[in-house]
Write a protein that holds these residues in place. Sequence first.
Motif, PDB file in Angstrom:
ATOM      1  N   VAL A  20       7.268  36.329  47.074  1.00 19.58           N
ATOM      2  CA  VAL A  20       8.098  36.489  45.882  1.00 19.58           C
ATOM      3  C   VAL A  20       7.217  36.378  44.632  1.00 19.58           C
ATOM      4  N   ALA A  21       6.329  35.397  44.611  1.00 20.27           N
ATOM      5  CA  ALA A  21       5.421  35.235  43.475  1.00 20.27           C
ATOM      6  C   ALA A  21       4.538  36.474  43.302  1.00 20.27           C
ATOM      7  N   ASP A  22       4.048  37.026  44.398  1.00 17.95           N
ATOM      8  CA  ASP A  22       3.238  38.247  44.326  1.00 17.95           C
ATOM      9  C   ASP A  22       4.032  39.382  43.696  1.00 17.95           C
ATOM     10  N   LEU A  25       4.380  38.806  39.953  1.00 19.03           N
ATOM     11  CA  LEU A  25       3.102  39.084  39.294  1.00 19.03           C
ATOM     12  C   LEU A  25       2.879  40.588  39.160  1.00 19.03           C
ATOM     13  N   ASP A  26       3.106  41.322  40.229  1.00 17.16           N
ATOM     14  CA  ASP A  26       2.935  42.779  40.183  1.00 17.16           C
ATOM     15  C   ASP A  26       3.929  43.437  39.238  1.00 17.16           C
ATOM     16  N   GLU A  27       5.150  42.956  39.239  1.00 16.39           N
ATOM     17  CA  GLU A  27       6.160  43.519  38.340  1.00 16.39           C
ATOM     18  C   GLU A  27       5.775  43.281  36.885  1.00 16.39           C
ATOM     19  N   PHE A  28       5.316  42.065  36.580  1.00 18.10           N
ATOM     20  CA  PHE A  28       4.881  41.783  35.212  1.00 18.10           C
ATOM     21  C   PHE A  28       3.767  42.737  34.788  1.00 18.10           C
ATOM     22  N   PHE A  29       2.731  42.874  35.625  1.00 16.97           N
ATOM     23  CA  PHE A  29       1.609  43.739  35.247  1.00 16.97           C
ATOM     24  C   PHE A  29       2.033  45.209  35.149  1.00 16.97           C
ATOM     25  N   ALA A  30       2.983  45.636  35.946  1.00 17.33           N
ATOM     26  CA  ALA A  30       3.490  47.010  35.849  1.00 17.33           C
ATOM     27  C   ALA A  30       4.211  47.220  34.510  1.00 17.33           C
ATOM     28  N   LEU A  75       8.156  43.560  24.768  1.00 20.73           N
ATOM     29  CA  LEU A  75       7.864  42.999  26.083  1.00 20.73           C
ATOM     30  C   LEU A  75       9.024  42.137  26.574  1.00 20.73           C
ATOM     31  N   THR A  76       9.544  41.295  25.703  1.00 14.48           N
ATOM     32  CA  THR A  76      10.667  40.434  26.078  1.00 14.48           C
ATOM     33  C   THR A  76      11.852  41.273  26.544  1.00 14.48           C
ATOM     34  N   ASP A  77      12.209  42.294  25.781  1.00 15.47           N
ATOM     35  CA  ASP A  77      13.343  43.157  26.149  1.00 15.47           C
ATOM     36  C   ASP A  77      13.094  43.856  27.486  1.00 15.47           C
ATOM     37  N   ALA A  78      11.862  44.310  27.704  1.00 20.40           N
ATOM     38  CA  ALA A  78      11.536  44.993  28.964  1.00 20.40           C
ATOM     39  C   ALA A  78      11.663  44.036  30.148  1.00 20.40           C
ATOM     40  N   LEU A  79      11.195  42.801  29.984  1.00 21.41           N
ATOM     41  CA  LEU A  79      11.304  41.831  31.077  1.00 21.41           C
ATOM     42  C   LEU A  79      12.766  41.487  31.353  1.00 21.41           C
ATOM     43  N   ILE A  80      13.569  41.356  30.304  1.00 21.78           N
ATOM     44  CA  ILE A  80      15.005  41.095  30.491  1.00 21.78           C
ATOM     45  C   ILE A  80      15.639  42.269  31.240  1.00 21.78           C
ATOM     46  N   ILE A 104      10.811  31.918  40.405  1.00 20.48           N
ATOM     47  CA  ILE A 104       9.414  31.864  39.966  1.00 20.48           C
ATOM     48  C   ILE A 104       9.366  31.846  38.440  1.00 20.48           C
ATOM     49  N   LEU A 105       8.577  30.927  37.892  1.00 20.48           N
ATOM     50  CA  LEU A 105       8.377  30.829  36.449  1.00 20.48           C
ATOM     51  C   LEU A 105       7.132  31.614  36.061  1.00 20.48           C
ATOM     52  N   LEU A 106       7.312  32.569  35.169  1.00 18.10           N
ATOM     53  CA  LEU A 106       6.217  33.337  34.579  1.00 18.10           C
ATOM     54  C   LEU A 106       6.019  32.778  33.180  1.00 18.10           C
TER      55      LEU A 106
END
Length: 161
Positions: A20-22, A25-30, A75-80, A104-106
């Motif tokens: 799940v953490a992986d 992490l991949d989603e954030f970098f994408a 970035l915040t809006d995209a992550l939401i 998971i906390l990012l």
Amino acid sequence: MKGEIFFPYGIVRPSTIPDVADAILDEFFAVAKELKIKACVAFGLCLGLYRNGGYIEDDNDLDVVVIAPERDKILTDALIKHGFGVGAFHPGLACNTHFYKNKILLDIFWRQTGIYFDPKKYDMISYKGKKYPAPHPIEKFLSECYADWKTPSDEMTKYYG
């Protein structure tokens, strides 16, 4: 590390659910790549991936640095939009925001170009066949964050980026 202060939002240690953490992490970098935002792994995540080849057992989050204005709305809006919740914002020296998803906390640390990190000089860390950007030079960065980064320790970092 015990209690709500270290495990807000119902999170767990990334080491307990590494798949799940992986994915987080991949989603954030994408997302960062799609938005053309420079980012790298940092602090405990950087230490674990570089020194241990994975997550540090007692670390409670995934630390990343972005080269973007403080609390970047895009970035915040995209992550939401990608299903992340937004938690606490810590101004000042730390200048970081908590995002969380799937337990998971990012932890995103906001920096401007040339302050602490040079986005043109990242080192790369290999982890599970993927490469993640890290501060350059990585060993100097880790020495500034941790007294003796080569030796596992229970001592938390005194460095806040």
